[in-house]
Write a protein that holds these residues in place. Structure first.
Motif, PDB file in Angstrom:
ATOM      1  N   MET A  58      -9.594 -38.890  68.530  1.00 13.26           N
ATOM      2  CA  MET A  58     -10.763 -38.338  69.206  1.00 13.26           C
ATOM      3  C   MET A  58     -11.417 -37.250  68.358  1.00 13.26           C
ATOM      4  SD  MET A  58      -9.500 -38.104  73.192  1.00 13.26           S
ATOM      5  CE  MET A  58      -9.389 -39.572  74.222  1.00 13.26           C
ATOM      6  N   ASN A  59     -10.662 -36.171  68.088  1.00 14.77           N
ATOM      7  CA  ASN A  59     -11.247 -35.066  67.337  1.00 14.77           C
ATOM      8  C   ASN A  59     -10.163 -34.123  66.848  1.00 14.77           C
ATOM      9  OD1 ASN A  59     -10.639 -33.100  69.499  1.00 14.77           O
ATOM     10  ND2 ASN A  59     -12.307 -34.095  70.613  1.00 14.77           N
ATOM     11  N   VAL A  60     -10.603 -33.120  66.098  1.00 17.16           N
ATOM     12  CA  VAL A  60      -9.820 -31.901  65.874  1.00 17.16           C
ATOM     13  C   VAL A  60     -10.687 -30.755  66.391  1.00 17.16           C
ATOM     14  CG1 VAL A  60      -8.470 -32.756  63.946  1.00 17.16           C
ATOM     15  CG2 VAL A  60     -10.675 -31.689  63.491  1.00 17.16           C
ATOM     16  N   MET A  61     -10.051 -29.751  67.016  1.00 17.24           N
ATOM     17  CA  MET A  61     -10.828 -28.696  67.663  1.00 17.24           C
ATOM     18  C   MET A  61      -9.963 -27.442  67.861  1.00 17.24           C
ATOM     19  SD  MET A  61     -10.979 -30.005  71.664  1.00 17.24           S
ATOM     20  CE  MET A  61     -11.636 -28.424  72.240  1.00 17.24           C
ATOM     21  N   SER A  62     -10.615 -26.363  68.305  1.00 17.18           N
ATOM     22  CA  SER A  62      -9.966 -25.117  68.729  1.00 17.18           C
ATOM     23  C   SER A  62      -9.210 -24.444  67.583  1.00 17.18           C
ATOM     24  CB  SER A  62      -9.024 -25.356  69.912  1.00 17.18           C
ATOM     25  OG  SER A  62      -9.753 -25.730  71.053  1.00 17.18           O
ATOM     26  N   ALA A  63      -9.954 -23.771  66.719  1.00 18.02           N
ATOM     27  CA  ALA A  63      -9.372 -23.121  65.543  1.00 18.02           C
ATOM     28  C   ALA A  63      -8.789 -21.751  65.880  1.00 18.02           C
ATOM     29  CB  ALA A  63     -10.437 -22.967  64.455  1.00 18.02           C
ATOM     30  N   SER A  64      -7.662 -21.440  65.275  1.00 19.46           N
ATOM     31  CA  SER A  64      -7.093 -20.092  65.247  1.00 19.46           C
ATOM     32  C   SER A  64      -6.776 -19.761  63.797  1.00 19.46           C
ATOM     33  CB  SER A  64      -5.820 -19.991  66.080  1.00 19.46           C
ATOM     34  OG  SER A  64      -6.062 -20.089  67.462  1.00 19.46           O
ATOM     35  N   LEU A  65      -7.374 -18.706  63.274  1.00 17.81           N
ATOM     36  CA  LEU A  65      -7.112 -18.244  61.918  1.00 17.81           C
ATOM     37  C   LEU A  65      -6.279 -16.972  61.976  1.00 17.81           C
ATOM     38  CD1 LEU A  65     -10.663 -18.801  60.395  1.00 17.81           C
ATOM     39  CD2 LEU A  65      -8.572 -19.927  59.599  1.00 17.81           C
ATOM     40  N   LEU A  66      -5.294 -16.865  61.092  1.00 19.09           N
ATOM     41  CA  LEU A  66      -4.387 -15.722  61.144  1.00 19.09           C
ATOM     42  C   LEU A  66      -3.905 -15.377  59.740  1.00 19.09           C
ATOM     43  CD1 LEU A  66      -2.697 -13.777  62.969  1.00 19.09           C
ATOM     44  CD2 LEU A  66      -0.916 -15.543  62.962  1.00 19.09           C
ATOM     45  N   ARG A  67      -4.066 -14.098  59.364  1.00 17.80           N
ATOM     46  CA  ARG A  67      -3.491 -13.613  58.108  1.00 17.80           C
ATOM     47  C   ARG A  67      -2.001 -13.351  58.347  1.00 17.80           C
ATOM     48  NH1 ARG A  67      -5.225 -13.363  52.917  1.00 17.80           N
ATOM     49  NH2 ARG A  67      -7.277 -12.642  53.674  1.00 17.80           N
ATOM     50  N   LEU A  68      -1.150 -14.065  57.629  1.00 20.51           N
ATOM     51  CA  LEU A  68       0.284 -13.908  57.812  1.00 20.51           C
ATOM     52  C   LEU A  68       0.797 -12.676  57.067  1.00 20.51           C
ATOM     53  CD1 LEU A  68       1.553 -17.598  57.565  1.00 20.51           C
ATOM     54  CD2 LEU A  68       0.746 -16.332  59.561  1.00 20.51           C
ATOM     55  N   ASN A  69       1.979 -12.235  57.442  1.00 25.50           N
ATOM     56  CA  ASN A  69       2.577 -11.048  56.832  1.00 25.50           C
ATOM     57  C   ASN A  69       2.804 -11.211  55.336  1.00 25.50           C
ATOM     58  OD1 ASN A  69       2.602 -10.051  59.417  1.00 25.50           O
ATOM     59  ND2 ASN A  69       4.818 -10.168  59.701  1.00 25.50           N
ATOM     60  N   ASN A  70       2.948 -12.460  54.875  1.00 23.15           N
ATOM     61  CA  ASN A  70       3.170 -12.704  53.449  1.00 23.15           C
ATOM     62  C   ASN A  70       1.879 -12.814  52.658  1.00 23.15           C
ATOM     63  OD1 ASN A  70       2.175 -15.240  54.074  1.00 23.15           O
ATOM     64  ND2 ASN A  70       4.094 -16.334  53.710  1.00 23.15           N
ATOM     65  N   GLY A  71       0.729 -12.606  53.328  1.00 31.00           N
ATOM     66  CA  GLY A  71      -0.554 -12.608  52.640  1.00 31.00           C
ATOM     67  C   GLY A  71      -1.316 -13.914  52.681  1.00 31.00           C
ATOM     68  N   ASN A 107      -5.416 -22.818  72.831  1.00 36.71           N
ATOM     69  CA  ASN A 107      -6.780 -22.300  72.757  1.00 36.71           C
ATOM     70  C   ASN A 107      -7.090 -21.703  71.390  1.00 36.71           C
ATOM     71  OD1 ASN A 107      -6.874 -22.830  75.568  1.00 36.71           O
ATOM     72  ND2 ASN A 107      -8.364 -21.189  75.811  1.00 36.71           N
ATOM     73  N   ASN A 108      -8.376 -21.539  71.142  1.00 35.49           N
ATOM     74  CA  ASN A 108      -8.816 -20.920  69.897  1.00 35.49           C
ATOM     75  C   ASN A 108      -8.475 -19.433  69.855  1.00 35.49           C
ATOM     76  OD1 ASN A 108     -10.976 -20.661  71.993  1.00 35.49           O
ATOM     77  ND2 ASN A 108     -11.981 -19.441  70.413  1.00 35.49           N
ATOM     78  N   ASP A 109      -8.253 -18.933  68.659  1.00 34.37           N
ATOM     79  CA  ASP A 109      -8.041 -17.507  68.416  1.00 34.37           C
ATOM     80  C   ASP A 109      -6.872 -16.969  69.226  1.00 34.37           C
ATOM     81  OD1 ASP A 109      -8.994 -15.392  66.826  1.00 34.37           O
ATOM     82  OD2 ASP A 109     -10.043 -14.491  68.501  1.00 34.37           O
ATOM     83  N   ARG A 110      -5.771 -17.719  69.273  1.00 34.00           N
ATOM     84  CA  ARG A 110      -4.675 -17.386  70.180  1.00 34.00           C
ATOM     85  C   ARG A 110      -3.353 -17.075  69.488  1.00 34.00           C
ATOM     86  NH1 ARG A 110      -7.760 -16.787  74.423  1.00 34.00           N
ATOM     87  NH2 ARG A 110      -7.228 -17.854  76.358  1.00 34.00           N
ATOM     88  N   VAL A 111      -3.099 -17.560  68.285  1.00 34.09           N
ATOM     89  CA  VAL A 111      -1.784 -17.416  67.669  1.00 34.09           C
ATOM     90  C   VAL A 111      -1.632 -15.996  67.118  1.00 34.09           C
ATOM     91  CG1 VAL A 111      -0.188 -18.311  65.942  1.00 34.09           C
ATOM     92  CG2 VAL A 111      -1.800 -19.858  67.081  1.00 34.09           C
ATOM     93  N   ILE A 112      -0.447 -15.394  67.307  1.00 28.17           N
ATOM     94  CA  ILE A 112      -0.182 -14.052  66.801  1.00 28.17           C
ATOM     95  C   ILE A 112       1.104 -14.057  65.983  1.00 28.17           C
ATOM     96  CG2 ILE A 112      -1.344 -13.009  68.784  1.00 28.17           C
ATOM     97  CD1 ILE A 112       1.439 -12.106  69.789  1.00 28.17           C
ATOM     98  N   GLN A 113       1.274 -13.020  65.161  1.00 26.58           N
ATOM     99  CA  GLN A 113       2.522 -12.823  64.438  1.00 26.58           C
ATOM    100  C   GLN A 113       3.062 -11.444  64.753  1.00 26.58           C
ATOM    101  OE1 GLN A 113       2.492 -13.072  60.066  1.00 26.58           O
ATOM    102  NE2 GLN A 113       4.524 -14.022  60.161  1.00 26.58           N
ATOM    103  N   LEU A 114       4.343 -11.370  65.098  1.00 24.68           N
ATOM    104  CA  LEU A 114       4.992 -10.105  65.416  1.00 24.68           C
ATOM    105  C   LEU A 114       5.375  -9.372  64.132  1.00 24.68           C
ATOM    106  CD1 LEU A 114       7.347 -11.303  68.311  1.00 24.68           C
ATOM    107  CD2 LEU A 114       4.969 -10.515  68.440  1.00 24.68           C
ATOM    108  N   PRO A 115       5.621  -8.070  64.213  1.00 24.67           N
ATOM    109  CA  PRO A 115       6.058  -7.340  63.017  1.00 24.67           C
ATOM    110  C   PRO A 115       7.300  -7.935  62.364  1.00 24.67           C
ATOM    111  CG  PRO A 115       5.425  -5.806  64.743  1.00 24.67           C
ATOM    112  CD  PRO A 115       5.388  -7.170  65.358  1.00 24.67           C
TER     113      PRO A 115
END
Length: 371
Positions: free
Chosen positions: A103-116, A162-170
């Motif tokens: 069908m599609n690809v959708m709902s982007a989440s971009l995240l800078r990881l701790n390793n750069g 959902n978009n803009d949803r993924v997080i990384q903990l310390p």
């Protein structure tokens, strides 16, 4: 462009609803810096996410539907760039991920990881029985991307991330909150089964949390998560109960307590929440709607912002960003640029949009949000 009305109502409780009969002060502290699909071509533009690149540019990746306006139309992940802190943007789309789904690809989440490196998450939708979030990694500032890694491998079905949803903990743990709505041979359910998938090796492998407790079988959907200062993880969820619901994890996302109602009045629509780097407070963007009034229960207007200085216990500095009663504003991406914030959201002209779903990026002053 419509007028932007900001309410100046000190101490207004989110347990109530915005009352447009109250005195309002007309201000103009924000501006639209990008408007995609205003003329209805392509028919739908939505669910984006921002990332700040090391060369000073900002990438905004979003869902670009070219086959129609529905969730199941053909679509891809497209991108626009800004070289001046979000003031202006490139006029032509760059394909970030072409349509690799049935069908599609959708709902982007971009995240800078701790390793750069930069992680890109998105949903690959093959059918109503097969919608799975994938992750790609870029080690060259979004010039190229790795082959996709499947986030969910222990279950099959229709998952929503959902978009803009993924997080990384310390600690480095990645958290991807998802809602499962259908498996093969079972009817689609509006009430999702909520999990939080986690990775402790920068996304190479993933595991599932325990399912969020929901003994009352509340219709919950589209979860998001934020790390609180005391180390707890707070999850917020869209429901049909007239308010956003909440849950918390006390073990870094492995298990989730019984879901419970907040005082954030809301229609059946998603909210967005992020921590403001400059102040450490939480910024909430959502539709402060009379969610319990049947006539307006599905209306995604007005688009509203509020700030919490006590980790989500209370919300103040309530401002209306978009107040068109016929508007449709949702799936907001949030990114901070110095003393300003970028909001990217779907901005249709009708409460029940069909065939024309543009996307807006708006830039606001944090000082005005705190006024």
């Amino acid at each position: 462009m419509r007028e932007i009305r900001f309410l100046v109502l000190a101490g207004l409780s989110l347990l109530g609803f915005l009352d447009f009969s109250e005195a309002q002060v007309l201000l103009n502290p924000s501006k639209v810096v990008l408007h995609i699909g205003k003329e209805g071509v392509p028919p739908r533009n939505s669910e984006g996410s921002f990332i700040h690149l090391k060369d000073g540019r900002i990438l905004f990746a979003y869902s670009k539907f070219i086959g129609g306006a529905s969730d199941h139309a053909s679509g891809l992940i497209a991108g626009r760039y800004s070289e001046d802190g979000g003031e202006t943007w490139t006029q032509n789309d760059e394909v970030i991920v072409d349509n690799e789904g049935g069908m599609n690809v959708m709902s982007a989440s971009l995240l800078r990881l701790n390793n750069g490196t930069i992680a890109l998450f998105y949903a690959r939708k093959n059918s109503l029985d097969d919608c799975i979030p994938l992750m790609r990694i870029s080690s060259d500032e979004a010039k190229t991307w790795s082959e996709p890694i499947q986030v969910i491998t222990d279950k099959e079905g229709y998952f929503v991330l959902n978009n803009d949803r993924v997080i990384q903990l310390p600690s480095g743990r990645l958290l991807a909150p998802v809602s499962l709505h259908k498996t093969a041979g079972v009817d689609f359910s509006m009430r999702g089964n909520i999990y939080c998938y986690y990775s402790d090796d920068n996304g190479k492998t993933w595991n599932s949390s325990q399912e969020m407790l929901n003994q009352d079988k509340v219709v919950v959907q589209e979860p998001g998560v934020v790390l609180l200062k005391n180390g707890e993880i707070m999850m917020w969820l869209r429901t049909d109960r007239g308010v956003q619901y909440l849950s918390k994890s006390h073990d870094n996302g492995l298990s989730w307590e019984e879901v419970y109602p907040s005082e954030i009045s809301s229609p059946r629509a998603p909210a967005s929440l992020k921590r403001i780097p400059k102040t450490g407070d939480l910024l909430l963007v959502w539709n402060d709607n009379k969610g319990l009034v049947e006539e307006t229960a599905s209306y995604r207007t007005p688009l509203t912002a509020a700030i919490s200085k006590d980790e989500g216990k209370s919300w103040k500095h309530i401002k209306v960003i978009e107040d068109d009663p016929e508007g449709f504003f949702c799936y907001t991406a949030i990114s901070f640029v110095g003393n300003e914030v970028l909001l990217g959201y779907m901005a249709a002209e009708h409460v029940r949009p069909t065939g024309k779903l543009p996307l807006v990026v708006r830039k606001l002053s944090l000082d005005k949000l705190y006024d």
